[in-house]
Design a protein around this motif. Structure first.
Motif, mmCIF file in Angstrom:
data_model
loop_
_atom_site.group_PDB
_atom_site.id
_atom_site.type_symbol
_atom_site.label_atom_id
_atom_site.label_comp_id
_atom_site.label_asym_id
_atom_site.label_seq_id
_atom_site.Cartn_x
_atom_site.Cartn_y
_atom_site.Cartn_z
ATOM 1 N N SER A 54 74.655 3.889 32.702
ATOM 2 C CA SER A 54 75.067 3.797 31.205
ATOM 3 C C SER A 54 74.041 4.200 30.379
ATOM 4 O O SER A 54 73.795 3.550 29.354
ATOM 5 C CB SER A 54 75.871 2.209 30.833
ATOM 6 N N ALA A 55 73.476 5.154 30.652
ATOM 7 C CA ALA A 55 72.194 5.831 30.111
ATOM 8 C C ALA A 55 72.377 6.147 28.624
ATOM 9 O O ALA A 55 71.313 5.724 27.776
ATOM 10 C CB ALA A 55 71.711 7.319 30.945
ATOM 11 N N GLU A 56 73.494 6.508 28.227
ATOM 12 C CA GLU A 56 73.494 6.769 26.648
ATOM 13 C C GLU A 56 73.334 5.643 25.670
ATOM 14 O O GLU A 56 72.667 5.815 24.758
ATOM 15 C CB GLU A 56 74.798 7.606 26.611
ATOM 16 N N LYS A 57 73.916 4.539 26.354
ATOM 17 C CA LYS A 57 73.804 3.299 25.713
ATOM 18 C C LYS A 57 72.452 2.525 25.913
ATOM 19 O O LYS A 57 71.664 2.093 25.038
ATOM 20 C CB LYS A 57 74.871 2.361 26.068
ATOM 21 N N THR A 58 72.184 2.436 27.095
ATOM 22 C CA THR A 58 70.948 1.522 27.669
ATOM 23 C C THR A 58 69.759 2.201 27.188
ATOM 24 O O THR A 58 68.632 1.373 26.974
ATOM 25 C CB THR A 58 71.172 1.290 29.183
ATOM 26 N N MET A 59 69.670 3.327 27.173
ATOM 27 C CA MET A 59 68.175 4.061 26.996
ATOM 28 C C MET A 59 67.863 4.287 25.749
ATOM 29 O O MET A 59 66.713 4.397 25.089
ATOM 30 C CB MET A 59 68.087 5.368 27.646
ATOM 31 N N ARG A 60 68.895 4.129 24.529
ATOM 32 C CA ARG A 60 68.590 4.374 23.229
ATOM 33 C C ARG A 60 67.465 3.369 22.746
ATOM 34 O O ARG A 60 66.719 4.178 21.842
ATOM 35 C CB ARG A 60 69.786 4.136 22.582
ATOM 36 N N PRO A 61 67.530 2.163 22.912
ATOM 37 C CA PRO A 61 66.237 1.401 22.374
ATOM 38 C C PRO A 61 65.087 1.557 23.031
ATOM 39 O O PRO A 61 63.991 1.745 22.333
ATOM 40 C CB PRO A 61 66.684 -0.082 22.750
ATOM 41 N N LEU A 62 65.004 1.925 24.271
ATOM 42 C CA LEU A 62 63.581 2.494 24.739
ATOM 43 C C LEU A 62 63.000 3.574 24.128
ATOM 44 O O LEU A 62 61.959 3.616 24.023
ATOM 45 C CB LEU A 62 63.723 2.571 26.440
ATOM 46 N N PHE A 63 63.973 4.661 23.730
ATOM 47 C CA PHE A 63 63.576 5.973 23.048
ATOM 48 C C PHE A 63 63.029 5.387 21.960
ATOM 49 O O PHE A 63 62.110 6.194 21.168
ATOM 50 C CB PHE A 63 64.536 7.058 23.164
#
Length: 576
Positions: A432-441
């Motif tokens: 679910s990269a679109e959701k889970t990676m947003r905070p890390l970016f």
């Protein structure tokens, strides 16, 4: 005197021997009458008039029905004491009868509270601390992350090679290396050690195709085969195929070759006592599978060959090495503000890892159903066996859940790395990269991956080969200033040891305490300063554990000291 004594004994019974003597003494004595079962009860009955009420009854007064029932009940209890075993049953029956008359509306509700750290609350923590995190400009970053790198003078590689030549070969050994990239690496290094110890010739290991990794790559596709053979030539004979005259004996069919099924972690003595005689007899043997088939506790001669194979002989093939070096160069160019230093994070948050962990995140019912389907598809029946209980909260509290991208970002910011730190992300396809990676970016906008550092056509030859892609990640992580492992496995297992070998015995690796992280990230009252103070302490602790000496049964691939390295004096360390 005898007569008096006799009479005295006879008077004890009523109508006994004394009566017989009085009647002439010529008849046979009657036996004395048996005493009552309980003299105590007899006396009490005589005293109380046979009642148990504590009140003397008038002579000849009739007993009431209640008294008769009480007498019968108590007599039964005293005569049959085993009936007391039924007392608990009587008590429980009475309680049930009583509870049937009580309204349950007045019974207080029992509230079950989850144990600290058992629930995924990291998104709420990030939302609450985001502003304080951005306002904090006291980060020291990469400038002072490692303070124990030269502890005790440091270490340097020292693997001695053989200069006396090799005796005649005992035969050929063919092994099948199963698993992914680094599990195959274990098989290769152990095969070199066994072949050298048995004075055998090693055939280049065959890579077993696995349905999980789905990578048909051969040895030469991943490693530099010629360099491997040349580096080992003075210690172990290695050839790329079995000679024809040997294969003729087996009808040119490898399945006709004797195959050893060796138990995991077998001692080197087993190979000497069991495998070697068969090798000498057959001249060619097969060992399949071979991953983890040699104990880590081995004599120095075996450990030396493991060191030589892993740290010196295994070099990636030219295509992989060339692309990986290009990625390392570009990472250093983009981090010039930090002296060319960057962080590499091995993130294990792919769909199969999330499913296998059985942890619950923030996807709700849809995530739960999806993970159940993924588990059944990948590990049919493993997680649905009768009697198997899955406790996600317990798994999280014990630090077994994979860190999410958000948690990795929180941890690194708390450990003092600012948002201008360059990060390389080594991973597969994130769930679910679109959701889970947003905070890390948001926390690290300079984050890079293979796909962002090179053009699509440069990556295309490796794209559908998981082991080759993992080899590229391995190289970029190897040359980072900081390596962060988040879940364990064979990838960090080898990488930590390789970094120790290159960086004076220090792994320069952050290996977080995930039990502590679970509690920290679930604490609704923790503030940014408190969180950062504890995470800086965790970073300092992992720095202090960077240099470790291998203990018995530890992996030599993670702890190369002292088997593969010698302690350097401080002047050498300072000069380097």
């Amino acid at each position: 005197m005898p007569q008096q004594a006799y009479n005295r004994l006879g008077s004890i019974g009523s109508g006994g021997a004394g009566a017989a003597v009085a009647n002439g003494g010529g008849g046979t004595q009657s036996p004395p009458v048996s005493p009552r079962r309980s003299p105590r009860m007899h006396r009490r009955g005589a005293k109380d008039g046979g009642g148990f009420s504590g009140r003397r009854l008038p002579a000849g007064a009739p007993r009431t029905l209640a008294q008769k029932l009480a007498w019968m009940f108590l007599s039964l209890l005293l005569r049959r004491q085993a009936i007391f075993l039924f007392a608990p049953l009587i008590y429980v029956s009475g309680m049930l009868l009583y509870m049937g008359t009580v309204s349950l509306d007045s019974v207080p509700a029992i509230i079950s509270r989850p144990s600290p750290g058992s629930v995924y609350r990291s998104p709420q923590l990030y939302e609450r601390l985001h502003a304080d995190m951005d306002a904090d400009n006291t980060s020291d970053g990469l400038s002072s992350v490692w303070k124990h790198a030269s502890k005790n003078g440091g270490w340097k590689p020292c693997i001695n090679t053989n200069t006396s030549g090799l005796p005649e070969s005992s035969g050929y050994i063919f092994v099948e290396a199963n698993g992914g990239l680094n599990q195959q690496r274990t098989s290769i290094c152990n095969a070199v050690a066994v072949a050298g110890y048995l004075n055998a010739t090693l055939i280049i290991p065959n890579f077993h195709y696995h349905s999980v990794w789905r990578d048909p790559s051969k040895f030469k596709d991943i490693y530099d085969e010629d360099y491997f053979i040349t580096t080992l030539q003075n210690d172990v004979r290695v050839v790329d195929k079995v000679p024809e005259y040997i294969m003729e004996r087996f009808g040119h069919n490898m399945s006709n070759v004797y195959n050893f099924k060796i138990k995991a972690w077998s001692s080197i003595r087993y190979y000497r006592d069991v495998v070697r005689p068969k090798l000498i007899e057959e001249k060619l043997i097969r060992i399949s599978p071979f991953a983890n088939r040699l104990s880590f506790d081995a004599p120095p001669s075996v450990q030396r060959l493991r060191c030589l194979a892993n740290f010196e002989a295994l070099r990636f093939s030219n295509p992989i090495e060339s692309l990986a070096e290009k990625l390392v160069s570009r990472m250093k160019e983009r981090s010039m503000d930090n002296g060319g230093k960057y962080i590499a994070v091995h993130l294990r948050f792919e769909e199969d890892m999330v499913a296998f962990s059985c942890c619950i995140f923030d996807g709700g019912e849809e995530e739960r159903r999806h993970m159940m389907t993924t588990r059944e598809r990948g590990w049919r029946g493993k997680f649905t066996k009768p009697g198997r209980v899955i406790r996600p909260g317990f798994i999280r509290v014990n630090g077994k859940c994979p860190l999410t991208p958000l948690e990795v970002g929180l941890m690194l910011r708390g450990m003092g790395f600012s948002n201008n730190t360059l990060i390389y992300l080594a991973s597969g396809k994130i769930y679910s990269a679109e959701k889970t990676m947003r905070p890390l970016f948001e926390m690290f906008p300079l984050l890079q991956t293979k796909e962002t550092l090179v053009e699509t056509e440069e990556l295309a030859p490796f794209k559908n080969f998981s082991s080759r892609m993992a080899a590229i990640d391995y190289t970029v992580c190897l040359h980072s200033e900081v390596f962060v492992t988040t879940q364990g496995g064979n990838f960090p297992h080898f990488l930590i040891g390789h970094r120790r070998y290159l960086y004076g015995g220090h792994s320069k690796t952050i290996k977080p305490d995930k039990r502590k992280l679970a509690q920290l990230f679930a604490n609704p009252n923790v503030g940014w300063k408190s969180l950062k103070r504890q995470l800086l302490g965790m970073r300092s602790h992992t720095d202090g554990k960077g240099i470790e000496i291998r203990r018995p049964n530890d992996s030599i691939y993670s702890f190369p000291t002292p088997d593969c390295m010698c302690q350097a004096n401080k002047t050498e360390v300072n000069r380097s």
